[in-house]
Design a protein around this motif. Structure first.
Motif, short mmCIF file in Angstrom:
data_model
loop_
_atom_site.label_atom_id
_atom_site.label_comp_id
_atom_site.label_asym_id
_atom_site.label_seq_id
_atom_site.Cartn_x
_atom_site.Cartn_y
_atom_site.Cartn_z
N ASN A 154 18.34 -10.59 4.48
CA ASN A 154 16.93 -10.73 4.84
C ASN A 154 16.12 -9.67 4.10
OD1 ASN A 154 14.46 -11.18 6.07
ND2 ASN A 154 15.00 -10.10 7.96
N TYR A 158 10.34 -8.13 8.52
CA TYR A 158 10.36 -8.57 9.91
C TYR A 158 11.66 -9.32 10.14
CZ TYR A 158 8.26 -12.34 7.19
OH TYR A 158 7.98 -13.25 6.22
N SER A 159 12.03 -9.45 11.40
CA SER A 159 13.31 -10.07 11.74
C SER A 159 13.25 -11.58 11.54
CB SER A 159 13.68 -9.77 13.19
OG SER A 159 13.83 -8.38 13.39
N ARG A 161 15.64 -15.33 12.39
CA ARG A 161 16.63 -15.88 13.32
C ARG A 161 17.33 -17.07 12.67
NH1 ARG A 161 17.82 -15.40 18.61
NH2 ARG A 161 18.63 -17.20 19.75
N ASN A 186 20.19 -13.06 15.10
CA ASN A 186 19.02 -12.37 14.56
C ASN A 186 19.44 -11.42 13.46
OD1 ASN A 186 17.20 -13.61 16.40
ND2 ASN A 186 17.68 -12.08 17.96
N ILE A 187 18.64 -11.36 12.42
CA ILE A 187 18.89 -10.44 11.31
C ILE A 187 17.68 -9.52 11.19
CG2 ILE A 187 19.36 -10.21 8.85
CD1 ILE A 187 20.64 -12.91 8.88
N ASN A 188 17.91 -8.23 11.28
CA ASN A 188 16.84 -7.25 11.24
C ASN A 188 16.19 -7.19 9.86
OD1 ASN A 188 17.31 -6.51 13.93
ND2 ASN A 188 18.88 -5.04 13.34
N PRO A 189 15.02 -6.55 9.77
CA PRO A 189 14.35 -6.46 8.46
C PRO A 189 15.21 -5.73 7.44
CG PRO A 189 12.83 -5.90 10.24
CD PRO A 189 14.19 -6.01 10.86
N THR A 191 18.02 -6.34 5.91
CA THR A 191 19.40 -6.17 6.38
C THR A 191 20.24 -7.35 5.92
OG1 THR A 191 18.57 -5.02 8.35
CG2 THR A 191 20.84 -5.76 8.41
N TYR A 234 11.20 -17.84 11.28
CA TYR A 234 10.47 -16.57 11.27
C TYR A 234 8.97 -16.87 11.21
CZ TYR A 234 10.19 -17.46 6.22
OH TYR A 234 9.97 -18.04 4.99
#
Length: 281
Positions: A154, A158-159, A161, A186-189, A191, A234
C-alpha cells in the motif's frame, strides 16, 4: 447638498458682521483644526472652516464617532467627510494579512491533495509456501494443492482494506484450479503485508502425468500460469488490482515441506497453511 450649501453661506454671512478682533482670536485658537468642504452645483468650490460652526449649539457627529461636531437638528442631513489621506482608510499590513491568508489556504489545499491523492497498490508473487501432490493412475490425473504467498504493498498515506481474492491457475491455457475467497484484511499506510492463499489444481493431461511419475525423467517441473485479482476498498471506493505471473512446481515429490512463515504477526489470521488444509481435508 444645495440646502446645506445655503445654510453654510448664511452662517458665513452672519459671522462676517461680528467683531473682527473676536474673529481673529477665534481663528488663532483653532488654527490647527481640519476644514470641512462641500461643493455647490459644480461651478465653484467653497470651504467652510470648522471653527465657524464650532461656537453654535451642536452635538457629536453620529457618523464620525465624536471626532467632529455638526449643528443640532442636521445630523440626518450632514455627513462626516474623511480625507483621502486619513490612516483609517489605509489599514496597516493589509497586504501582509491577505498574503498570509492566501498562502495558508494554498498550503492546506496542497497538503490535502498530497495525502489524499490515490497511489498505486502493488501485488507481487512471493513464491510457493507449500504443496501437496498425489496421483491417480486410473485417470492419469495429478492433484496439486498449492499454498502461495502474495505480497500486497500500500503506497497510499491512508489505510486500505482487502475485501476478496480471486485466483485462476492455468496449465497449457487450460484452467486447472480456481479460488474465490473473501478476505477481511487492513493494510496500514505505506506498508506491505503478505496474504497466503491455497488453490487445489487438477491436471488431467497424460503428458503431465508422465512427466511427474516417470523416473527416467530427471526434471519433474510443471509450469503454472497464475492470474490473481484482489478487490480493494479505500476512501469509499472499490477497485480491483491484478497480478499475472508464472510458477514452477516440482510434481515428482509426494509432499513439499511448508516453508517457515515470514509474514508479520498481524497477517497470521490470513495464513492458509498446508497444515490447515490437511486438517480441513
Amino acid at each position: 447638498m444645495k440646502k446645506v450649501w445655503s445654510h453654510l453661506k448664511h452662517v458665513v454671512s452672519q459671522d462676517n458682521d461680528e467683531d473682527e478682533d473676536s474673529k481673529k482670536d477665534l481663528v488663532a485658537g483653532v488654527s490647527h483644526s481640519h476644514s470641512y468642504g462641500s461643493t455647490g452645483n459644480g461651478e465653484t468650490d467653497s470651504y467652510v472652516p470648522y471653527h465657524e460652526i464650532a461656537d453654535q449649539e451642536s452635538i457629536n457627529c453620529p457618523t464620525c464617532k465624536g471626532t467632529g461636531r455638526i449643528p443640532r437638528g442636521q445630523e440626518d442631513q450632514l455627513v462626516a467627510l474623511i480625507p483621502y489621506s486619513d490612516q483609517r482608510l489605509r489599514p496597516r499590513r493589509t497586504k501582509l494579512y491577505v498574503s498570509i491568508a492566501v498562502a495558508t489556504c494554498l498550503l492546506l489545499c496542497a497538503i490535502t491533495i498530497f495525502f489524499l491523492f490515490p497511489r498505486s497498490i502493488f501485488l507481487d508473487h512471493a513464491g510457493l509456501n507449500s504443496s501437496l501432490i498425489n496421483f491417480d493412475p486410473n485417470t492419469d490425473t495429478v492433484n496439486i494443492n498449492i499454498t502461495n504467498i502474495l505480497n500486497i504493498t500500500n503506497n497510499n498515506f491512508y489505510s486500505i482494506r482487502i475485501l476478496s481474492i480471486n485466483v485462476d491457475m492455468l496449465h497449457v491455457n487450460t484452467v486447472v484450479g480456481q479460488v474465490n475467497k473473501e478476505v477481511k484484511m487492513n493494510i496500514n499506510p505505506v506498508t506491505t503485508k503478505q496474504l497466503y492463499y491455497m488453490v487445489p489444481n487438477v491436471l488431467t493431461d497424460n503428458t503431465t502425468f508422465k512427466i511427474c511419475t516417470w523416473s527416467a525423467i530427471k526434471v519433474h517441473n510443471v509450469l503454472l500460469h497464475i492470474q490473481a485479482r484482489i478487490t480493494v476498498s479505500y476512501l469509499a471506493h472499490e477497485e480491483q488490482v491484478s497480478l499475472d505471473t508464472f510458477e514452477y512446481i516440482d510434481c515428482r515429490s509426494n509432499t513439499t515441506v511448508p516453508r517457515p512463515v515470514v509474514s508479520p504477526p498481524e497477517t497470521a489470521k490470513n495464513h492458509f497453511s498446508f497444515h490447515e488444509w490437511q486438517r480441513k481435508s
